[in-house]
Design a protein around this motif. Structure first.
Motif, mmCIF file in Angstrom:
data_model
loop_
_atom_site.group_PDB
_atom_site.id
_atom_site.type_symbol
_atom_site.label_atom_id
_atom_site.label_comp_id
_atom_site.label_asym_id
_atom_site.label_seq_id
_atom_site.Cartn_x
_atom_site.Cartn_y
_atom_site.Cartn_z
ATOM 1 N N GLU A 210 3.290 -3.251 9.674
ATOM 2 C CA GLU A 210 2.240 -4.146 9.198
ATOM 3 C C GLU A 210 2.140 -5.401 10.060
ATOM 4 N N PRO B 232 0.843 -1.191 0.000
ATOM 5 C CA PRO B 232 0.000 0.000 0.000
ATOM 6 C C PRO B 232 0.883 1.247 0.000
ATOM 7 N N GLU B 233 0.441 2.304 -0.665
ATOM 8 C CA GLU B 233 1.270 3.501 -0.878
ATOM 9 C C GLU B 233 1.773 4.119 0.419
ATOM 10 N N ASP B 234 0.963 4.024 1.496
ATOM 11 C CA ASP B 234 1.315 4.731 2.725
ATOM 12 C C ASP B 234 2.289 3.960 3.606
ATOM 13 N N ARG B 235 2.715 2.796 3.163
ATOM 14 C CA ARG B 235 3.643 1.993 3.980
ATOM 15 C C ARG B 235 5.057 2.067 3.420
ATOM 16 N N ARG B 236 6.034 2.261 4.317
ATOM 17 C CA ARG B 236 7.424 2.148 3.879
ATOM 18 C C ARG B 236 7.853 0.694 4.003
#
Lengths: 274, 286
Positions: free
Chosen positions: A40, A7-11
């Motif tokens: 996560e 997901p875009e918001d996870r590094r």
């Protein structure tokens, strides 16, 4: 069999990139590819012998890969990286003369050679980790004197003590009764939010994990499928993964995965989702 | 005090040397012994005493100091045992047993040569049962230096050593190299065995290594306490053993003294028995 990007918001914390592992000439993992993002909670679901432990050991650098690579926090995975590990079925003998607090402290400084005494920073970190895992009352006990469930909780504290970016737990729920299972999951969920640590937890039962999991990595036949529970635990996805027909049945509100054709004597319910 | 300490005990320089050397050796054995018991390596420790024994016999044959022979053989034998060793407990057990048998055979052969050459009278006795009353004072500095080095090495590696003793897989995941640590520890163990072989003899040095440590581990709660307890128990056993051996000369009119090694082992057995009773009583209290 790859997986969707993060997901875009996870590094990204770990990238298992097209990894293949052979044990004794047999390919156990083939073209396994997935990423796990910061903070996560990921369930690694599969039957016994599906390669869950091998995959976790490959991430830790304890298992050599025959192809592909593991990237942990932007660097090639190696032993001693920012990864905490709770192995399967560790049992300390009752006479092991090490106190809980001392064992957890080894999670911070257990690799250090030298003459220096244990510093205050280490002791404070140990107290904080013990408190967050609700273990403070056991700090002075010998680890061998604890129950199996308590020992496992102490191993989690040991793994978290060094502030890892990623926490790998191998079948931590296998020998717990159901109340303990839920309690353990709740504690892990709280800790990963407090510490910002990603959790990858292997299990052969998906049910109790569904409320807290961000994603499932389902492992079978040496490959993986990932996504949310709804995306992965479906007949066509799991059939493609297994390479033969798999039924996902809903019985009284629980989801049951049945491997094998009808009438196959080897068929057995495998995964139960509430 | 005559009933406790016979005349001349405190003024005898031989006794003084024995007390100092014995205490130094007991400190090392206690500290190393705790780790040996935690790692479950008592058997390997015993095999090393047999390897050391062969070295001591060899040293006697060529006229060198037994401590040098104990040390060289122990470090070489232990190092190769660990280097060839495997992770599997049963394989390690078998490898240790084979080394033990071979070393005992070699010792017997060397001691046969030693005893048939007239120049080395008493060497067999001192290799097997120790020579703390006959040890030359010139060996003391070497013994103290080896002891200090051994303790320092053990202290430096203590944390990775403990972690890999508790769980090799966890240690390896953290970046500890369990084989390297195991090798370092076996050298420490060999040095410790060599020292105790000097005082109570190769045959009985396992007792000094494992006995006080196992007694202390029953009583103490943590590892630090167990280590201090093992050191205290070991020092007490050696000093009381030396005293009893000295006194025993006066016990009978025949004036035949009981060897130091037998007295030390006797005290150790009492300590182990007391600790067993103590832990049983504690278990009953709950």
């Amino acid at each position: 069999m790859g997986c969707e990007p993060l997901p875009e918001d996870r590094r990204e914390v770990v990238h298992v990139h097209r990894v293949e592992v052979a044990l004794g000439g047999r390919t156990v993992l083939h073209d396994v590819d997935f990423r796990v993002g910061e903070g996560e909670f990921v369930g690694l679901i599969g039957t016994n012998g599906s390669g869950k432990t091998t995959l976790l050991r490959a991430i830790l650098g304890l298992q050599a890969t025959t192809a592909g690579e593991v990237i942990v926090a932007g660097r090639p995975g190696r032993r001693g990286g920012p990864v905490g590990y709770v192995p399967q079925r560790v049992a300390f003998d009752h006479d092991v003369p090490v106190r809980v607090a001392d064992f957890v402290a080894l999670g911070v400084d257990g690799t250090r050679l030298g003459l220096a005494r244990r510093g205050r920073g280490v002791r404070e970190r140990v107290e904080a980790v013990l408190a967050s895992l609700e273990l403070s009352a056991l700090a002075g006990r010998r680890i061998g004197a604890l129950s199996g469930g308590e020992q496992q909780r102490v191993l989690m504290a040991h793994a978290l003590a060094s502030r890892p970016r990623l926490l790998l737990l191998d079948e931590p729920l296998a020998n717990l009764d159901l109340p303990r299972v839920h309690e353990t999951i709740a504690v892990l969920d709280r800790v990963r939010r407090a510490e910002g640590v990603a959790v990858v937890l292997s299990a052969h039962e998906i049910g109790p994990l569904v409320p807290v999991m961000d994603r499932v990595i389902y492992i079978a036949q040496g490959g993986v499928a990932c996504g949310t529970t709804e995306e992965v635990v479906r007949a066509e996805v799991l059939s493609a993964l297994y390479g033969h027909h798999v039924d996902v049945l809903t019985v009284h509100g629980r989801v049951v995965v049945v491997e094998g054709e009808a009438g196959d004597p080897g068929a057995h319910p495998e995964v139960v989702v509430r | 005090m005559h009933w406790l300490v016979e005349p001349g005990f405190w003024s005898n320089p031989v006794v003084g040397t024995a007390l100092v050397l014995g205490a130094v050796v007991a400190v090392v054995s206690g500290a190393v012994g705790v780790v040996v018991v935690v790692r479950g390596q008592s058997f390997a420790g015993h095999a090393l005493t047999d390897v050391a024994m062969a070295g001591g016999a060899g040293a006697s044959l060529v006229g060198a100091a037994p401590l040098v022979g104990f040390l060289l053989a122990g470090v070489l034998g232990g190092g190769s045992m660990e280097a060839a060793g495997t992770e599997r407990v049963r394989d390690r057990d078998v490898a240790t047993g084979v080394v033990l048998g071979a070393a005992a055979g070699l010792t017997a052969l060397l001691l046969y040569f030693v005893s048939s050459s007239s120049s080395a009278t008493g060497s067999t006795q001192s290799v097997l049962f120790g020579s703390v009353f006959t040890v030359s004072p010139s060996v003391v500095p070497l013994g103290v230096a080896v002891a200090a080095g051994t303790l320092a090495a053990l202290f430096v590696v203590r944390r990775p050593l403990l972690l890999s003793s508790l769980n090799p897989e966890l240690a390896a995941a953290r970046g500890v190299r369990p084989r390297a640590i195991g090798l370092a520890f076996v050298v420490v163990l060999a040095a410790s065995v060599a020292l105790s072989a000097l005082v109570i003899g190769a045959i009985l040095s396992t007792a000094l290594l494992v006995g006080p440590a196992s007694a202390a581990l029953r009583v103490a709660r943590g590892l630090g306490g167990a280590t201090l307890g093992a050191i205290a128990a070991g020092v007490a056993a050696v000093e009381l053993g030396i005293l009893a051996s000295y006194d025993s000369f006066y016990w009978s009119s025949a004036h035949r003294s009981v060897p130091v090694s037998a007295c030390v082992v006797g005290v150790i057995l009492v300590e182990v028995a007391l600790s067993a009773l103590w832990s049983r009583a504690r278990a009953r209290r709950g």
